[in-house]
Design an enzyme around this catalytic site. Sequence first.
Site, short mmCIF file in Angstrom:
data_model
loop_
_atom_site.label_atom_id
_atom_site.label_comp_id
_atom_site.label_asym_id
_atom_site.label_seq_id
_atom_site.Cartn_x
_atom_site.Cartn_y
_atom_site.Cartn_z
CD GLN A 36 -1.38 -0.53 3.85
OE1 GLN A 36 -2.63 -0.12 3.42
NE2 GLN A 36 -0.78 -0.58 4.77
CG HIS A 60 -2.72 -4.26 3.00
ND1 HIS A 60 -3.96 -3.96 2.30
CD2 HIS A 60 -3.41 -4.85 3.97
CE1 HIS A 60 -5.02 -4.29 3.40
NE2 HIS A 60 -4.90 -4.54 4.02
CG ASN A 97 -1.08 -0.63 12.13
OD1 ASN A 97 -1.57 0.21 11.66
ND2 ASN A 97 -2.22 -1.09 13.50
NE ARG A 110 -5.93 -5.91 12.25
CZ ARG A 110 -5.82 -4.54 12.78
NH1 ARG A 110 -5.57 -4.75 13.64
NH2 ARG A 110 -4.94 -3.81 11.81
CD GLN A 111 -2.99 -7.63 6.45
OE1 GLN A 111 -2.90 -8.93 5.64
NE2 GLN A 111 -3.82 -7.77 7.02
CE LYS A 114 -9.95 -10.55 5.70
NZ LYS A 114 -10.29 -9.28 6.01
CG HIS A 115 -5.03 -12.62 4.81
ND1 HIS A 115 -5.75 -12.64 3.65
CD2 HIS A 115 -5.10 -11.44 4.96
CE1 HIS A 115 -7.28 -11.87 3.35
NE2 HIS A 115 -6.56 -10.56 4.31
C1 LIG Z 1 -3.36 -3.53 18.74
O1 LIG Z 1 -4.30 -4.31 17.42
C2 LIG Z 1 -4.95 -5.28 18.55
C3 LIG Z 1 -6.29 -5.73 16.94
O2 LIG Z 1 -6.66 -4.90 16.73
C4 LIG Z 1 -6.10 -4.93 18.96
O3 LIG Z 1 -6.34 -6.85 19.80
C5 LIG Z 1 -5.35 -4.70 20.87
O4 LIG Z 1 -6.41 -4.26 21.56
C6 LIG Z 1 -3.77 -2.81 20.11
N1 LIG Z 1 -4.01 -3.05 20.80
C7 LIG Z 1 -2.64 -1.55 21.59
C8 LIG Z 1 -2.88 -0.74 22.76
O5 LIG Z 1 -3.89 -0.86 20.93
#
Ligand SMILES: *[C@@H]1O[C@H](CO)[C@@H](O)[C@H](O)[C@H]1NC(C)=O
Length: 227
Positions: A36, A60, A97, A110-111, A114-115
């Site tokens: 991205q 990404h 991120n 998450r990546q 999910k993938h």
């Molecule tokens: C970071 O991202 C994850 C997944 O989206 C989330 O579960 C977690 O609460 C986040 N941590 C902070 C410190 O924002």
Amino acid sequence: MGITGMVYMVTMVFSLIVLILSSSTVGFDYFQFTQQYQPAACNSNPTPCNDPPDKLFTVHGLWPSNKVGGDPEYCKTRNHRKRAKKLEPQLEIIWPNVLDRTNHTGFWSRQWTKHGTCGYPTIQNENDYFETVIKMYITEKQNVSRILSNAKIEPDGISRALVDIQNAIRNGTNDKIPKLKCQKKNRVTELVEITLCSDKNRAHFIDCPNPFLPGSPYLCPTNNIQY
Ligand SMILES: *[C@@H]1O[C@H](CO)[C@@H](O)[C@H](O)[C@H]1NC(C)=O
Ligand SMILES: *[C@@H]1O[C@H](CO)[C@@H](O)[C@H](O)[C@H]1NC(C)=O
Ligand SMILES: *[C@@H]1O[C@H](CO)[C@@H](O)[C@H](O)[C@H]1NC(C)=O
């Protein structure tokens, strides 16, 4: 053939069909390696990015995909080797991120969930997922910013022809067609993502099978693409 034989046959045929159907939905037949463009990723987000984006294409995700039918998601993990901490300094550079730089690990997790989990056996485990992406972006020189720059296409925010961007990428990928994603914002169309596709063993680049079609909000026009 007696009744038992018939029942046996029907059961076998039925099981075979179930097996074929289930294997085709959990399997995958190619990879999308999507990068991205940070400023455009920030522009497309409903809330602005906290930190200023760099004028770079960064990762990404690496997505196991299917030419026909849906792409697999959230697969079972078979081998639980976690992402090694020592990969993080490199990941922060190539796979930040962009939307929330205080939480790179949330994006990576998450990546993977999910993938990445669906890339078995090419992707053996979580650590392998991240090592593979580092290898692709750095060792195998799939850094899209670099590939564009080799063709003298720098992120100057000027208008480009689609064919120039495509040709630059083709020159860096053994003449294979990338998938491009654009978005229109205040009458300007910006380049948001570039996806390089490879076969399921990651041995060769392939033409990306599923371009955005006319009517899609992500279709790139033939001219006036801002990068
Ligand atoms: C970071 O991202 C994850 C997944 O989206 C989330 O579960 C977690 O609460 C986040 N941590 C902070 C410190 O924002
Ligand atoms: C990717 O390419 C850009 C443009 O050439 C360069 O500035 C950047 O440092 C490269 N990233 C890596 C990790 O090599
Ligand atoms: C094509 O790729 C080669 C090797 O990376 C590079 O040196 C050259 O500048 C590229 N040319 C164009 C037009 O992209």
